[in-house]
Design a protein around this motif. Structure first.
Motif, PDB file in Angstrom:
ATOM      1  N   GLU A 109      43.040 -77.889  75.399  1.00 36.32           N
ATOM      2  CA  GLU A 109      43.856 -78.959  75.465  1.00 36.32           C
ATOM      3  C   GLU A 109      42.968 -80.278  75.992  1.00 36.32           C
ATOM      4  N   HIS A 110      41.847 -79.989  76.986  1.00 36.14           N
ATOM      5  CA  HIS A 110      41.084 -80.875  77.783  1.00 36.14           C
ATOM      6  C   HIS A 110      39.468 -80.874  77.376  1.00 36.14           C
TER       7      HIS A 110
ATOM      8  N   ALA B  90      41.868 -68.567  85.883  1.00 39.13           N
ATOM      9  CA  ALA B  90      42.714 -68.703  84.371  1.00 39.13           C
ATOM     10  C   ALA B  90      43.341 -70.059  84.274  1.00 39.13           C
ATOM     11  N   ALA B  91      43.165 -70.601  82.872  1.00 40.03           N
ATOM     12  CA  ALA B  91      43.618 -71.990  82.623  1.00 40.03           C
ATOM     13  C   ALA B  91      44.953 -72.009  81.795  1.00 40.03           C
ATOM     14  N   SER B  92      45.873 -72.770  82.319  1.00 38.20           N
ATOM     15  CA  SER B  92      47.267 -72.997  81.567  1.00 38.20           C
ATOM     16  C   SER B  92      46.994 -74.242  80.780  1.00 38.20           C
ATOM     17  N   PRO B  93      47.880 -74.788  80.003  1.00 37.78           N
ATOM     18  CA  PRO B  93      47.614 -75.996  79.329  1.00 37.78           C
ATOM     19  C   PRO B  93      47.369 -77.328  80.152  1.00 37.78           C
ATOM     20  N   SER B  94      47.779 -77.281  81.281  1.00 38.11           N
ATOM     21  CA  SER B  94      47.549 -78.484  82.389  1.00 38.11           C
ATOM     22  C   SER B  94      46.880 -78.165  83.541  1.00 38.11           C
ATOM     23  N   LYS B  95      46.621 -76.898  83.954  1.00 38.50           N
ATOM     24  CA  LYS B  95      45.976 -76.439  85.170  1.00 38.50           C
ATOM     25  C   LYS B  95      44.915 -75.453  85.047  1.00 38.50           C
TER      26      LYS B  95
ATOM     27  N   ASP C 266      44.385 -79.818  88.765  1.00 39.00           N
ATOM     28  CA  ASP C 266      44.816 -80.557  87.393  1.00 39.00           C
ATOM     29  C   ASP C 266      43.661 -80.881  86.406  1.00 39.00           C
ATOM     30  N   LEU C 267      43.841 -80.145  85.279  1.00 39.22           N
ATOM     31  CA  LEU C 267      42.715 -80.416  84.340  1.00 39.22           C
ATOM     32  C   LEU C 267      42.453 -81.815  84.071  1.00 39.22           C
ATOM     33  N   SER C 268      43.632 -82.727  83.980  1.00 42.36           N
ATOM     34  CA  SER C 268      43.384 -84.080  83.754  1.00 42.36           C
ATOM     35  C   SER C 268      42.316 -84.652  84.892  1.00 42.36           C
ATOM     36  N   ALA C 269      42.650 -84.385  86.073  1.00 42.37           N
ATOM     37  CA  ALA C 269      41.775 -84.972  87.295  1.00 42.37           C
ATOM     38  C   ALA C 269      40.630 -84.413  87.201  1.00 42.37           C
ATOM     39  N   LEU C 270      40.253 -83.278  86.676  1.00 48.37           N
ATOM     40  CA  LEU C 270      38.833 -82.776  86.474  1.00 48.37           C
ATOM     41  C   LEU C 270      38.146 -83.436  85.445  1.00 48.37           C
ATOM     42  N   SER C 271      38.856 -83.623  84.418  1.00 45.14           N
ATOM     43  CA  SER C 271      38.237 -84.347  83.319  1.00 45.14           C
ATOM     44  C   SER C 271      37.948 -85.977  83.515  1.00 45.14           C
TER      45      SER C 271
ATOM     46  N   PRO D 211      34.371 -84.995  93.130  1.00 53.47           N
ATOM     47  CA  PRO D 211      35.156 -83.460  92.758  1.00 53.47           C
ATOM     48  C   PRO D 211      36.761 -84.083  93.219  1.00 53.47           C
ATOM     49  N   PRO D 212      37.705 -83.878  92.508  1.00 50.68           N
ATOM     50  CA  PRO D 212      38.926 -84.178  92.944  1.00 50.68           C
ATOM     51  C   PRO D 212      39.524 -83.072  93.827  1.00 50.68           C
ATOM     52  N   GLN D 213      40.365 -83.320  94.951  1.00 48.52           N
ATOM     53  CA  GLN D 213      40.890 -82.183  95.724  1.00 48.52           C
ATOM     54  C   GLN D 213      41.911 -81.325  94.788  1.00 48.52           C
ATOM     55  N   PRO D 214      42.205 -80.044  95.481  1.00 48.86           N
ATOM     56  CA  PRO D 214      43.246 -79.486  94.329  1.00 48.86           C
ATOM     57  C   PRO D 214      44.353 -80.040  94.425  1.00 48.86           C
ATOM     58  N   TRP D 215      45.016 -79.716  93.089  1.00 48.69           N
ATOM     59  CA  TRP D 215      46.687 -80.203  92.968  1.00 48.69           C
ATOM     60  C   TRP D 215      47.652 -79.578  93.982  1.00 48.69           C
TER      61      TRP D 215
END
Length: 356
Positions: free
Chosen positions: A116-117, A154-159, A173-178, A188-192
């Protein structure tokens, strides 16, 4: 009348313990296996050999050290590996060419790819995640520090869920990592979310719900916990943990013999169904929503080390090899390492109440 369910053993299994299994995202028959024998194996599980053996070994890819994890990339033509040599590698499955994606400063425990990302994430025992964009090699990996040693991911569609020592679970959050990876000044972003596991012992596996609603974790102490991402009190009240992969003691006090739950995998079609595999040499199917066990399969000869569902949900691959539960000092999985593929019946993984 439905055809009988079939289960078969793949020919030419690895020579040592299996660390991971992964089905291709675009083929229900192409299966990758990572092993402590320093190889990754690519099988066609449905193409039988001329002598009638089940499955065909297409190719093996040698590494410099034991391979701890493997996943497919954007399609069935590429794979990524995590190794004891501290390296994340990309394999071109058509040519066999291997390229180094990044290097950690300790063994790499897990690697996941988010289609997804278009992100590849590796988790190392150097207490970092590396976030990569494989389609843009000019971008240096983003290093994300972790407070403890990662045990599974593990990865879900968004996390992406990282299960660590000290009962810590970080969800990113995968969007934040991207966004952080492609930023001119990557930070590096903080954990969601940051959570403490409801399991009291070391976590062994984590799997994400394909519905993007939550995840399951397992421990070395025969338990599985199911949790939801939604932080509301109502949603958090739904989380639960349960005992599994235990056997009644044959002597002494009436206490169960407890085995580690080594592997978890959610069904890609029936999203609340997941499989667990344990040191008791069994695989069970569970309904996460109904909180019930749906099925336990016939016992295998050795510990279940890895599980994977095919993308269409029709097949379940089971990696079997001796575990460390028996206290073996001179470990060898040679001759006892096996991969089984089970073709699921039409409603075998269907959650309760979803049938006709």
């Amino acid at each position: 009348m439905a055809p009988p369910v079939t289960q078969f053993e793949l020919a030419q299994p690895p020579n040592d313990a299996i660390s991971a299994l992964a089905f291709s995202p675009d083929s229900p028959s192409r299966l990758l296996a990572a092993s402590w024998d320093k190889n990754v194996y690519l099988y066609d599980t449905l193409q039988n050999s001329e002598d009638g053996a089940h499955g065909t070994l297409i190719q093996s890819f040698e590494h410099r050290a034991p391979v701890l994890d493997v996943c497919f990339g954007a399609d069935g033509g590429e794979a990524f590996t995590a190794g004891m040599d501290w390296t994340v590698r990309r394999i071109d499955l058509a040519t066999g060419e291997q390229t180094t994606v990044s290097k950690h400063s300790a063994p790499v425990r897990r690697v996941v790819y988010s289609r997804e990302h278009s992100l590849l994430i590796s988790a190392s025992w150097d207490n970092t995640l590396h976030v990569h964009n494989p389609s843009d090699p000019s971008l240096a990996p983003l290093a994300v520090p972790l407070p403890a040693k990662p045990q599974s991911m593990a990865a879900s569609p968004s996390k992406v869920i990282v299960a660590m020592a000290s009962r810590l679970v970080y969800i990113y959050d995968l969007s934040a990592l991207s966004a952080a990876l492609s930023s001119p000044t990557p930070t590096p972003p903080q954990p969601w979310q940051q959570r403490e596991s409801s399991l009291k012992f070391l976590m062994r596996a984590v799997a994400a719900m394909p519905s993007d609603a939550g995840y399951a974790t397992s421990s070395i102490e025969g338990r599985v916990a199911v949790e939801w991402f939604d932080a509301s009190a109502e949603s958090q009240a739904r989380k639960y943990a349960f005992k599994c992969h235990r056997q009644p003691a044959t002597d002494g006090p009436a206490a169960d013999v407890v085995f580690p739950v080594n592997a978890l995998a959610f069904h890609p079609v029936h999203g609340s169904t997941f499989a667990s595999g344990g040191g008791d040499a069994t695989v069970a199917l569970w309904d996460a929503e109904a909180k019930r066990r749906m099925k336990v399969y016939q016992k295998f000869a050795d510990s279940v080390a890895a599980l994977a569902f095919s993308a269409d949900g029709r097949y379940l691959a089971v990696g079997v090899c001796p575990g460390f539960e028996t206290g073996m000092e001179d470990y060898s999985g040679e001759g006892r390492t096996k991969i089984f593929v089970r073709e699921l019946g039409e409603n075998e993984a269907l959650p309760k109440g979803k049938g006709k």
